[in-house]
Scaffold this motif. Sequence first.
Motif: not given
Lengths: 223, 246
Positions: B231-246
């Motif tokens: 579930s930490h990988i999901a968090k990483l994905n979330r953080e990465y997508i957020k960081a790249k888009i916003f």
Amino acid sequence: MNSLFASSIGKKLIMSLTGLFLIVFLMVHLGINLSLIFYDSREPFNKAAHFMSSNVLIKILEIILFGGFFLHMFYGLYLQIKNWIARGRGYYKANYSQTSFFSKYMIHTAIIITVFLIIHLTDFYFKAKFFGEVPEVYYDGKPYHDLGILVIEKFKIPGFVIFYIACFLFLAFQLLHGFWSAFQTLGLDHQVYTPVIKILGIIYTALITIGFTAIPLYVYYFM
Amino acid sequence: MNFTLKIWRQESAKSKGKFVVYNVSNISPDCSFLEMLDILNQQLIDKFEKPVCFDHDCREGICGACGLYINGRPHGPDEDITTCQLHMRRFKDGDTIVIEPWRGRPFPVIKDLVVDRNAFDKIIAAGGYISVSTGGVPDANAIPIPREDADLAMDAAACIGCGACVAACKNTSAMLFVAAKVSQLARLPQGRIEAKERVIKMVAKMDELGFGSCTNTGACEAECPKNISISHIAKLNREYIKAKIF
């Protein structure tokens, strides 16, 4: 934003989004197919097929759909090859960790589904679209492609029915892992909702598999 | 207890390497796996042969130095332990045990069972730290942190960087390792400040070093000696997508 898709996570994101799009497409496709066995006449099926090939909005969606298929296959293969390269020398003893079983065979099932897709498109889609080999029927004085009869003829061939059902079982293997995996890649993980998504994935896979395999069996035995 | 050991021997990073079979006898069931290898090495030294090289340090399961791929599983057959915590009673008398190094291009073999895990240090150096000044030790409850965040951050912080996740992953992906660090720091107020920069840099470094991509198989989670959840990988994905888009 532009560099998002250059990264490994970005490419996985493409896999996830196109995968979810294809999951929705499968439901629409199943709905139309079921109309072939739920009605005595082939008219609803043929009319639905006509609508799918003539409606402007659907035509736009069709391009997106082909794009989705292409991107999903392209990046799936690209990432898999990169992953094989990342290992280098493999293990003497294969890993047997407790993992999600179907996820290990995504590339293998994907290759089978791609072969199926090519055969499937040549059998129906390209025939209707380009080759003009489809018989015509008239409803209310208007001509329609009788794709229904084409499907029924195919499903009277035992070998084809077996092949068709086998391919949908392999698709089930894809969906069993892919459904949940798409959400995980999107970062959508939640203590309560993730188990729900996993169950939904199983229900969805069961519906798709039962639906798509019931049609050839029904046609073969009862039509 | 008696065992037949099939061990990967490789003279140097450049040489080819091969499996060599050894026999060890009169091993106590209470002997740890690494102690058993120590006994084997003493036998080899006594015969003027080169001992088998393997990494180890604390032998208490906290340093992350040891790591052997035993009979098809990183850290051997037991759950939630490192190789040093594995004991010979876990095997049957007369068993053949295959011992391999971690495999993966980013983890090249240096000698025998020792691999170069510098790639992990490079990923951490790319951003797996807090560079803002956090001052001296603050008062215990000066910064309120939700209990759930504190717990999840602590779970992620348990990562010892042993590399079992990479070794187990069919894609040689380092996502669980990167996720643990990203998730740990992003959940805490001091780490949150640099979260965006950190996740972008760490993922870029991970990709650059040639680790594979995650297919959510979960082998990493199954083999992690510290039981770190994907579930930490999901968090990483979330953080990465957020960081790249916003």
